[in-house]
Design a protein around this motif. Structure first.
Motif, PDB file in Angstrom:
ATOM      1  N   ALA A  36       0.824  -1.207   0.000  1.00 32.59           N
ATOM      2  CA  ALA A  36       0.000   0.000   0.000  1.00 32.59           C
ATOM      3  C   ALA A  36       0.856   1.253   0.000  1.00 32.59           C
ATOM      4  N   LEU A  37       2.032   1.147   0.586  1.00 28.57           N
ATOM      5  CA  LEU A  37       2.968   2.267   0.626  1.00 28.57           C
ATOM      6  C   LEU A  37       4.236   1.868  -0.114  1.00 28.57           C
ATOM      7  N   PRO A  38       4.882   2.810  -0.791  1.00 28.86           N
ATOM      8  CA  PRO A  38       6.176   2.482  -1.394  1.00 28.86           C
ATOM      9  C   PRO A  38       7.190   2.203  -0.291  1.00 28.86           C
ATOM     10  N   PRO A  39       8.230   1.432  -0.577  1.00 22.14           N
ATOM     11  CA  PRO A  39       9.188   1.085   0.478  1.00 22.14           C
ATOM     12  C   PRO A  39       9.990   2.275   1.001  1.00 22.14           C
ATOM     13  N   LEU A  40       9.985   3.379   0.255  1.00 23.02           N
ATOM     14  CA  LEU A  40      10.681   4.588   0.665  1.00 23.02           C
ATOM     15  C   LEU A  40       9.978   5.777   0.034  1.00 23.02           C
ATOM     16  N   ARG A  90      -1.066  11.029   6.222  1.00 22.73           N
ATOM     17  CA  ARG A  90      -2.206  11.754   5.657  1.00 22.73           C
ATOM     18  C   ARG A  90      -1.764  12.606   4.478  1.00 22.73           C
ATOM     19  N   LEU A  91      -0.643  13.294   4.613  1.00 17.83           N
ATOM     20  CA  LEU A  91      -0.144  14.135   3.529  1.00 17.83           C
ATOM     21  C   LEU A  91       0.247  13.290   2.320  1.00 17.83           C
ATOM     22  N   HIS A  92       0.870  12.142   2.579  1.00 18.57           N
ATOM     23  CA  HIS A  92       1.291  11.271   1.477  1.00 18.57           C
ATOM     24  C   HIS A  92       0.094  10.639   0.767  1.00 18.57           C
ATOM     25  N   LEU A  93      -0.858  10.128   1.548  1.00 13.33           N
ATOM     26  CA  LEU A  93      -1.976   9.399   0.970  1.00 13.33           C
ATOM     27  C   LEU A  93      -3.047  10.311   0.374  1.00 13.33           C
ATOM     28  N   ALA A  94      -2.944  11.610   0.642  1.00  9.53           N
ATOM     29  CA  ALA A  94      -3.940  12.531   0.093  1.00  9.53           C
ATOM     30  C   ALA A  94      -3.971  12.489  -1.425  1.00  9.53           C
ATOM     31  N   GLU A 132     -10.689   9.575  -0.164  1.00  6.42           N
ATOM     32  CA  GLU A 132     -11.781  10.009   0.699  1.00  6.42           C
ATOM     33  C   GLU A 132     -12.818   8.911   0.904  1.00  6.42           C
ATOM     34  N   SER A 133     -12.759   7.858   0.097  1.00  5.93           N
ATOM     35  CA  SER A 133     -13.654   6.733   0.349  1.00  5.93           C
ATOM     36  C   SER A 133     -12.903   5.716   1.193  1.00  5.93           C
ATOM     37  N   ALA A 134     -13.078   4.454   0.935  1.00  2.00           N
ATOM     38  CA  ALA A 134     -12.529   3.438   1.835  1.00  2.00           C
ATOM     39  C   ALA A 134     -11.291   2.782   1.245  1.00  2.00           C
ATOM     40  N   TRP A 135     -10.309   3.600   0.845  1.00  2.00           N
ATOM     41  CA  TRP A 135      -9.103   3.035   0.259  1.00  2.00           C
ATOM     42  C   TRP A 135      -8.411   2.091   1.226  1.00  2.00           C
ATOM     43  N   LEU A 136      -8.273   2.513   2.485  1.00  6.63           N
ATOM     44  CA  LEU A 136      -7.637   1.638   3.460  1.00  6.63           C
ATOM     45  C   LEU A 136      -8.515   0.432   3.792  1.00  6.63           C
ATOM     46  N   THR A 137      -9.825   0.627   3.742  1.00 15.02           N
ATOM     47  CA  THR A 137     -10.727  -0.508   3.953  1.00 15.02           C
ATOM     48  C   THR A 137     -10.563  -1.528   2.837  1.00 15.02           C
TER      49      THR A 137
END
Length: 332
Positions: free
Chosen positions: A159-163, A212-216, A222-227
């Motif tokens: 979900a996140l890049p390694p760096l 929050r700043l990165h995932l914006a 704003e929907s359920a991306w993490l869900t």
């Protein structure tokens, strides 16, 4: 032919559209602390400890921890094993969500020294301060770690890049980053057992803000991306996209990742993320590309190849459609 779920299996209702990223991140349980200060003078470079050794020191029993470095002064770069340098300057936050082996250095090239040679093994009688380099201009870095049993930090989902490097915009966010890490340094003290005790909530709040700043810029945040990362159908598809955005994915090949039909996958994407699968893929590629443009010296064509575009022209057109500015403009 990919298997389709039974007809009685229905796509769940779309998540509450009012569920913001702040609220979702607020449910992610984090624990950690600031644990190290580095004072580096040009020319300097070091290679971090392997992830399992870092975890053994900071979070016994864990196989890895997320690391973050806050640049207090100066300018530096961080690179993974691929050698691509991600640059950061005062006020920026460098995040390694999976604690990968990395090298850090300054503006002048220097042979890297192993962190094992710079850092005394615990238990520590005071917070470790590393002073390393040849006496030139200085870069100050604050190091912290976090541990979280959450899909957001699951390497398999990517979900996140390694760096990545987060540069809080000028104003309250940037001021808060600087103030909070300064307060954490003043308050954190060694624990009797050899670890560190102190205002652990501050590093947690700091990393929540950085995430929050990165995932914006992530698709449909704003929907359920993490869900969606927890969804049994979407999770393997997202993992495949995130791990290899350069692949020539089709809806059919993505559906095979989840062992469902094309129509079911399309329906699931639209219900949960409000995007068709290929639109999500394109948005994710543009998200990754923007991060690479901001923090690395990779050429525009090279970045385009990393996110699935055979030509610089095709990548530039897609990027401008997504962000309203050319890749070279985004880099500035």
């Amino acid at each position: 032919m990919p298997a389709r779920l039974d007809d009685h299996d229905r796509v769940p209702a779309a998540p509450d559209p009012d569920a913001t990223l702040d609220a979702i991140l607020g449910r992610v349980h984090l624990q950690g602390a600031v644990f190290l200060r580095g004072e580096y003078s040009e020319a300097w470079s070091y290679t971090a400890l392997p992830p399992e050794q870092t975890a053994a020191v900071l979070q016994p029993g864990a196989t890895s921890v997320a690391l973050f470095h806050v640049v207090g002064a100066g300018r530096c770069w961080v690179a993974l094993e691929d050698g691509v340098r991600h640059w950061a300057e005062a006020g920026d936050v460098i995040v390694l969500p999976y604690g990968d082996l990395h090298t850090m250095g300054g503006t002048t090239d220097a042979a890297p020294v192993s962190m094992a040679a710079l850092l005394e093994p615990p238990p520590w009688s005071a917070m470790p301060v590393i002073r390393h380099g040849e006496g030139g201009s200085r870069t100050d870095v604050i190091c912290g770690y976090l541990h979280a049993e959450d899909p957001l930090f699951d390497r398999r989902l990517g979900a996140l890049p390694p760096l990545f490097v987060v540069r809080p915009p000028d104003g309250p966010a940037r001021d808060w980053v600087r103030a909070s890490i300064g307060y954490a340094l003043q308050q954190t003290s060694p624990a009797a057992a050899g670890g560190l005790q102190g205002p652990t909530q501050l590093p947690e709040l700091l990393v929540r803000e950085v995430l929050r700043l990165h995932l914006a810029g992530a698709p449909s945040y704003e929907s359920a991306w993490l869900t969606a990362l927890r969804d049994p159908v979407l999770a393997p598809v997202l993992a495949a996209m995130h791990a290899a955005p350069e692949e020539a994915w089709s809806v059919g090949s993505l559906a095979r990742e989840a062992n469902v039909s094309v129509s079911f996958l399309d329906e699931r994407f639209r219900a949960v993320l409000h995007l068709a699968p290929i639109r999500y893929l394109t948005a994710w590629r543009m998200h990754v590309a923007r991060e690479l443009l901001r923090s690395t010296d990779l050429g525009i064509a090279a970045i385009g190849h990393r996110v699935g575009y055979a030509s610089e022209e095709a990548f530039s057109r897609a990027f401008k459609r997504a962000h309203g500015v050319s890749p070279s403009g985004a880099r500035g």
